[in-house]
Motif scaffolding. Structure first.
Motif, PDB file in Angstrom:
ATOM      1  N   LEU A  83      52.666  57.951 198.237  1.00 42.78           N
ATOM      2  CA  LEU A  83      51.528  57.242 199.121  1.00 42.78           C
ATOM      3  C   LEU A  83      50.841  56.187 198.676  1.00 42.78           C
ATOM      4  O   LEU A  83      50.451  56.217 197.504  1.00 42.78           O
ATOM      5  CB  LEU A  83      50.491  58.253 199.826  1.00 42.78           C
ATOM      6  CG  LEU A  83      51.307  59.281 200.621  1.00 42.78           C
ATOM      7  CD1 LEU A  83      50.049  60.509 201.135  1.00 42.78           C
ATOM      8  CD2 LEU A  83      51.706  58.519 201.915  1.00 42.78           C
ATOM      9  N   PRO A  84      50.473  55.125 199.065  1.00 46.88           N
ATOM     10  CA  PRO A  84      49.693  54.075 198.678  1.00 46.88           C
ATOM     11  C   PRO A  84      48.384  54.661 198.378  1.00 46.88           C
ATOM     12  O   PRO A  84      47.739  55.522 198.992  1.00 46.88           O
ATOM     13  CB  PRO A  84      49.802  52.957 199.746  1.00 46.88           C
ATOM     14  CG  PRO A  84      51.028  53.269 200.464  1.00 46.88           C
ATOM     15  CD  PRO A  84      51.163  54.785 200.699  1.00 46.88           C
ATOM     16  N   ARG A  85      47.719  54.059 197.427  1.00 46.57           N
ATOM     17  CA  ARG A  85      46.647  54.750 196.964  1.00 46.57           C
ATOM     18  C   ARG A  85      45.232  53.476 197.310  1.00 46.57           C
ATOM     19  O   ARG A  85      44.246  53.986 197.095  1.00 46.57           O
ATOM     20  CB  ARG A  85      46.326  54.883 195.391  1.00 46.57           C
ATOM     21  CG  ARG A  85      47.293  55.964 195.024  1.00 46.57           C
ATOM     22  CD  ARG A  85      47.351  57.145 195.928  1.00 46.57           C
ATOM     23  NE  ARG A  85      48.082  58.371 195.536  1.00 46.57           N
ATOM     24  CZ  ARG A  85      47.983  59.193 194.646  1.00 46.57           C
ATOM     25  NH1 ARG A  85      46.861  59.463 193.964  1.00 46.57           N
ATOM     26  NH2 ARG A  85      49.192  60.183 194.450  1.00 46.57           N
ATOM     27  N   GLN A  86      45.579  52.565 197.892  1.00 46.29           N
ATOM     28  CA  GLN A  86      44.783  51.407 198.057  1.00 46.29           C
ATOM     29  C   GLN A  86      44.624  51.205 199.754  1.00 46.29           C
ATOM     30  O   GLN A  86      45.575  51.556 200.271  1.00 46.29           O
ATOM     31  CB  GLN A  86      45.083  50.224 197.647  1.00 46.29           C
ATOM     32  CG  GLN A  86      45.128  50.175 196.066  1.00 46.29           C
ATOM     33  CD  GLN A  86      43.885  50.348 195.249  1.00 46.29           C
ATOM     34  OE1 GLN A  86      42.809  50.036 195.842  1.00 46.29           O
ATOM     35  NE2 GLN A  86      43.992  51.248 194.381  1.00 46.29           N
ATOM     36  N   PRO A  87      43.549  50.693 200.142  1.00 48.17           N
ATOM     37  CA  PRO A  87      43.307  50.498 201.453  1.00 48.17           C
ATOM     38  C   PRO A  87      44.440  49.779 202.049  1.00 48.17           C
ATOM     39  O   PRO A  87      44.987  48.810 201.319  1.00 48.17           O
ATOM     40  CB  PRO A  87      42.003  49.812 201.750  1.00 48.17           C
ATOM     41  CG  PRO A  87      41.322  50.253 200.663  1.00 48.17           C
ATOM     42  CD  PRO A  87      42.232  50.249 199.252  1.00 48.17           C
ATOM     43  N   TRP A  88      44.759  49.871 203.108  1.00 48.26           N
ATOM     44  CA  TRP A  88      45.852  49.009 204.013  1.00 48.26           C
ATOM     45  C   TRP A  88      45.119  47.920 204.928  1.00 48.26           C
ATOM     46  O   TRP A  88      44.283  48.210 205.607  1.00 48.26           O
ATOM     47  CB  TRP A  88      46.942  49.737 204.713  1.00 48.26           C
ATOM     48  CG  TRP A  88      47.889  48.940 205.256  1.00 48.26           C
ATOM     49  CD1 TRP A  88      48.650  48.061 204.742  1.00 48.26           C
ATOM     50  CD2 TRP A  88      48.385  48.997 206.760  1.00 48.26           C
ATOM     51  NE1 TRP A  88      49.792  47.761 205.478  1.00 48.26           N
ATOM     52  CE2 TRP A  88      49.421  48.366 207.024  1.00 48.26           C
ATOM     53  CE3 TRP A  88      47.711  49.633 207.853  1.00 48.26           C
ATOM     54  CZ2 TRP A  88      49.880  47.911 208.326  1.00 48.26           C
ATOM     55  CZ3 TRP A  88      48.178  49.437 209.204  1.00 48.26           C
ATOM     56  CH2 TRP A  88      49.409  48.516 209.437  1.00 48.26           C
ATOM     57  N   VAL A  89      45.647  46.490 204.587  1.00 54.62           N
ATOM     58  CA  VAL A  89      44.799  45.378 205.607  1.00 54.62           C
ATOM     59  C   VAL A  89      45.711  45.498 206.813  1.00 54.62           C
ATOM     60  O   VAL A  89      47.026  45.106 207.038  1.00 54.62           O
ATOM     61  CB  VAL A  89      45.030  44.232 204.719  1.00 54.62           C
ATOM     62  CG1 VAL A  89      44.208  43.002 205.519  1.00 54.62           C
ATOM     63  CG2 VAL A  89      44.153  44.407 203.429  1.00 54.62           C
ATOM     64  N   TRP A  90      44.929  45.487 208.128  1.00 51.27           N
ATOM     65  CA  TRP A  90      45.621  45.136 209.338  1.00 51.27           C
ATOM     66  C   TRP A  90      45.301  43.803 209.520  1.00 51.27           C
ATOM     67  O   TRP A  90      44.335  43.230 209.685  1.00 51.27           O
ATOM     68  CB  TRP A  90      44.697  46.071 210.191  1.00 51.27           C
ATOM     69  CG  TRP A  90      45.251  45.770 211.500  1.00 51.27           C
ATOM     70  CD1 TRP A  90      44.351  45.138 212.775  1.00 51.27           C
ATOM     71  CD2 TRP A  90      46.330  46.396 212.435  1.00 51.27           C
ATOM     72  NE1 TRP A  90      45.090  45.024 213.918  1.00 51.27           N
ATOM     73  CE2 TRP A  90      46.289  45.757 213.751  1.00 51.27           C
ATOM     74  CE3 TRP A  90      47.497  47.059 211.871  1.00 51.27           C
ATOM     75  CZ2 TRP A  90      47.235  45.876 214.521  1.00 51.27           C
ATOM     76  CZ3 TRP A  90      48.440  47.183 212.866  1.00 51.27           C
ATOM     77  CH2 TRP A  90      48.298  46.778 214.206  1.00 51.27           C
ATOM     78  N   SER A  91      46.529  43.222 209.837  1.00 45.79           N
ATOM     79  CA  SER A  91      46.411  41.626 210.144  1.00 45.79           C
ATOM     80  C   SER A  91      46.527  41.149 211.438  1.00 45.79           C
ATOM     81  O   SER A  91      46.850  40.325 211.981  1.00 45.79           O
ATOM     82  CB  SER A  91      47.591  41.022 209.356  1.00 45.79           C
ATOM     83  OG  SER A  91      48.787  41.604 209.347  1.00 45.79           O
ATOM     84  N   GLY A  92      46.594  42.351 212.499  1.00 48.40           N
ATOM     85  CA  GLY A  92      46.573  41.991 213.795  1.00 48.40           C
ATOM     86  C   GLY A  92      47.929  42.242 214.478  1.00 48.40           C
ATOM     87  O   GLY A  92      49.161  42.417 213.807  1.00 48.40           O
ATOM     88  N   PRO A  93      48.186  41.922 215.658  1.00 42.06           N
ATOM     89  CA  PRO A  93      49.371  42.498 216.352  1.00 42.06           C
ATOM     90  C   PRO A  93      50.422  41.313 215.892  1.00 42.06           C
ATOM     91  O   PRO A  93      51.542  41.609 215.665  1.00 42.06           O
ATOM     92  CB  PRO A  93      49.227  41.960 217.845  1.00 42.06           C
ATOM     93  CG  PRO A  93      47.639  41.704 217.946  1.00 42.06           C
ATOM     94  CD  PRO A  93      47.159  41.564 216.590  1.00 42.06           C
TER      95      PRO A  93
END
Length: 293
Positions: free
Chosen positions: A283-293
């Protein structure tokens, strides 16, 4: 009692994609270890009319299913009071009359951890307590014997954290989260707690409280959050972040699910299909950036 994982949202509004991602992870952790998966609505505070039904609908839309009925904290007051009573009988609680401002302005106790309750009401004599009761109702605090407690987390390893005389029941009568979550998990047989890593700092308090109540500690896994483009924790003000908003932008629930799975390095499809490829170690250990729809 069978072992279980759980997801426990607060019905304060619609779930956003960060909440849904955490729910999917909690489901995957539980199912991959043969556990049942429970849903608990933490409605002691901040409940908004109609929010629970929308949250349940959105969880089902991305494939998160649960075993048994939905449990609500507002129906569990006796369990919380029983726990507070047991702690009180053991001399492990005391009344606190401090306001938030008084706590902020009070000098810290010697050698106390940063931000810890300074112990203002810890050793009041009976006359002082009686006088303060005439001014305002009391909160109930834990009389802690430690300043730090260490928990083990699947993703973070050993994590030591501050333990102070934290609140068990607020002065408005509402049971505090740190007590309710410990009692609920123990009563429901939850031995795996998967949630956002913003809750990791409070976990040593909960684990210490569990030890005082002779409750075995669950397996903890605090997962990275979803953040906005500025790196701040995702919120509804960040635009189209709920299933309803995304549907309005032409993005289906299945497409949202697949995008969240991709952010976890998992293949698109149902959660059952993703389960075969799920491995906490990858699993990724860093926050995931939400870039919008």
């Amino acid at each position: 009692m069978t072992s279980a994982g759980r997801f426990a949202p607060s019905p304060s509004g619609e779930l956003h994609v960060g909440n849904l991602r955490t729910a999917m992870l909690a489901w995957l952790f539980a199912r991959s270890t043969g556990r049942s998966f429970l849903l608990r609505v933490e409605d002691l505070d901040r409940a908004r009319a109609g929010a629970e039904a929308v949250q349940l609908r959105d969880l089902e839309a991305v494939g998160v299913t649960w075993d048994g009925g939905v449990v609500r904290q507002t129906a569990r007051g006796r369990l919380y009071e029983d726990a507070i009573g047991r702690l009180g009988d053991a001399g492990l609680t005391y009344e606190c009359f401090c306001t938030r401002r008084e706590i902020q302005e009070a000098p810290s106790a010697p050698h106390a951890p940063q931000g810890a309750y300074p112990g203002t009401c810890r050793n009041l004599d009976p006359a002082e307590r009686e006088f303060k009761r005439s001014i305002r109702p009391a909160a109930i605090r834990l009389r802690s014997a430690v300043q730090e407690f260490t928990v083990h987390d699947v993703l973070h390893g050993e994590f030591p954290g501050v333990v102070d005389d934290f609140v068990l029941r607020r002065n408005d009568g509402v049971v505090a989260y740190n007590l309710a979550v410990v009692v609920d998990d123990a009563d429901q047989g939850v031995d795996q707690v998967v949630r956002g890593d913003d809750l990791l700092p409070s976990t040593p308090r909960q684990a210490y409280l569990a030890s005082l109540l002779n409750i075995p500690l669950p397996e903890y896994a605090h997962v990275p959050l979803v953040v906005n483009s500025d790196g701040a924790r995702l919120a509804k003000r960040d635009g189209a972040v709920t299933l309803a908003d995304l549907a309005g932008a032409g993005v289906s629930a299945n497409a949202v699910r697949d995008r969240l799975l991709a952010s976890l390095n998992l293949p698109a499809g149902t959660l059952e299909q993703a389960l075969a490829a799920f491995n906490p170690a990858t699993l990724p250990r860093q926050p995931w950036v939400w870039s919008g729809p």
